[in-house]
Motif scaffolding. Structure first.
Motif, mmCIF file in Angstrom:
data_model
loop_
_atom_site.group_PDB
_atom_site.id
_atom_site.type_symbol
_atom_site.label_atom_id
_atom_site.label_comp_id
_atom_site.label_asym_id
_atom_site.label_seq_id
_atom_site.Cartn_x
_atom_site.Cartn_y
_atom_site.Cartn_z
ATOM 1 N N TRP A 53 -5.933 -42.460 21.915
ATOM 2 C CA TRP A 53 -5.142 -41.831 22.978
ATOM 3 C C TRP A 53 -5.852 -42.079 24.293
ATOM 4 N N SER A 55 -4.958 -40.646 27.195
ATOM 5 C CA SER A 55 -5.017 -39.380 27.920
ATOM 6 C C SER A 55 -4.568 -38.276 26.974
ATOM 7 N N ASP A 56 -4.819 -37.038 27.349
ATOM 8 C CA ASP A 56 -4.377 -35.924 26.511
ATOM 9 C C ASP A 56 -2.865 -35.992 26.337
ATOM 10 N N ALA A 57 -2.398 -35.695 25.118
ATOM 11 C CA ALA A 57 -0.963 -35.792 24.834
ATOM 12 C C ALA A 57 -0.527 -34.626 23.970
ATOM 13 N N ASP A 58 0.768 -34.347 24.021
ATOM 14 C CA ASP A 58 1.356 -33.334 23.148
ATOM 15 C C ASP A 58 2.541 -33.974 22.420
ATOM 16 N N CYS A 63 2.514 -37.285 20.186
ATOM 17 C CA CYS A 63 1.595 -36.644 19.253
ATOM 18 C C CYS A 63 2.406 -35.879 18.202
ATOM 19 N N LYS A 67 0.571 -30.229 17.598
ATOM 20 C CA LYS A 67 -0.820 -30.658 17.783
ATOM 21 C C LYS A 67 -1.022 -31.139 19.215
ATOM 22 N N ARG A 68 -2.235 -31.032 19.658
ATOM 23 C CA ARG A 68 -2.622 -31.530 20.983
ATOM 24 C C ARG A 68 -3.606 -32.670 20.745
ATOM 25 N N CYS A 69 -3.234 -33.869 21.146
ATOM 26 C CA CYS A 69 -4.081 -35.049 20.962
ATOM 27 C C CYS A 69 -4.952 -35.246 22.196
ATOM 28 N N GLU A 70 -6.247 -35.326 21.983
ATOM 29 C CA GLU A 70 -7.190 -35.479 23.082
ATOM 30 C C GLU A 70 -7.476 -36.947 23.338
ATOM 31 N N ALA A 71 -7.738 -37.262 24.586
ATOM 32 C CA ALA A 71 -8.071 -38.632 24.971
ATOM 33 C C ALA A 71 -9.315 -39.099 24.212
ATOM 34 N N THR A 73 -9.402 -39.926 21.000
ATOM 35 C CA THR A 73 -9.279 -39.756 19.548
ATOM 36 C C THR A 73 -8.281 -40.768 18.998
#
Length: 139
Positions: A53, A55-58, A63, A67-71, A73
């Motif tokens: 990822w 950038s942070d994504a939802d 994603c 869940k919240r995907c962090e940059a 990962t």
């Protein structure tokens, strides 16, 4: 003999060619293979399949729901169902085992332990076998 030649070196009973230990000559080949496997598995850990990822994504940005995907990962670790996440974790585990086994082989070869020792040869054979099997497992 029509372009064919006979071997000029004779293998003695203890496995040496003309006074040189055959396994000592193969040390370089083992080093190349172990280094190649370590490089491949290291690259998989740094740049996992599917990418990471940026950038942070939802869930609205791709994603998995809830869940919240962090940059930084892995995309495959967070996208999809539990079965896909389990497959990804097994993939990374096999790559980690292969990387560790390859590094063990490299360190043993660099140390200069004589390959004439049967225990060392047995250990190197087992470690390289584990490394190759774990590299082939994810594919």
């Amino acid at each position: 003999m029509d372009g064919m030649s006979l071997p000029t070196r004779v293998v003695t009973r203890n496995g040496s060619h003309d006074g040189h230990n055959w396994m000592e000559e193969k040390r370089g080949s083992l080093m190349v293979v172990a280094t190649l496997i370590a490089t491949i598995t290291f690259q998989i850990a740094i740049n996992p399949p599917g990418g990471v990822w940026q950038s942070d994504a939802d869930s609205q940005q791709g994603c998995a729901p809830g869940k919240r995907c962090e940059a930084g990962t892995s995309v495959l670790a967070f996208r999809g169902d539990k079965d896909q996440k389990l497959k990804y974790e097994i993939f990374i585990l096999l790559c980690t085992i292969s990387f560790s086994a390859s590094l063990t082989t490299i360190l043993l070869l660099i140390c200069g332990i004589p390959l004439r020792n049967k225990f060392v040869m047995w250990f190197l054979t087992i470690v390289m076998f584990i490394s190759v099997i774990c590299t082939a497992g994810p594919t």
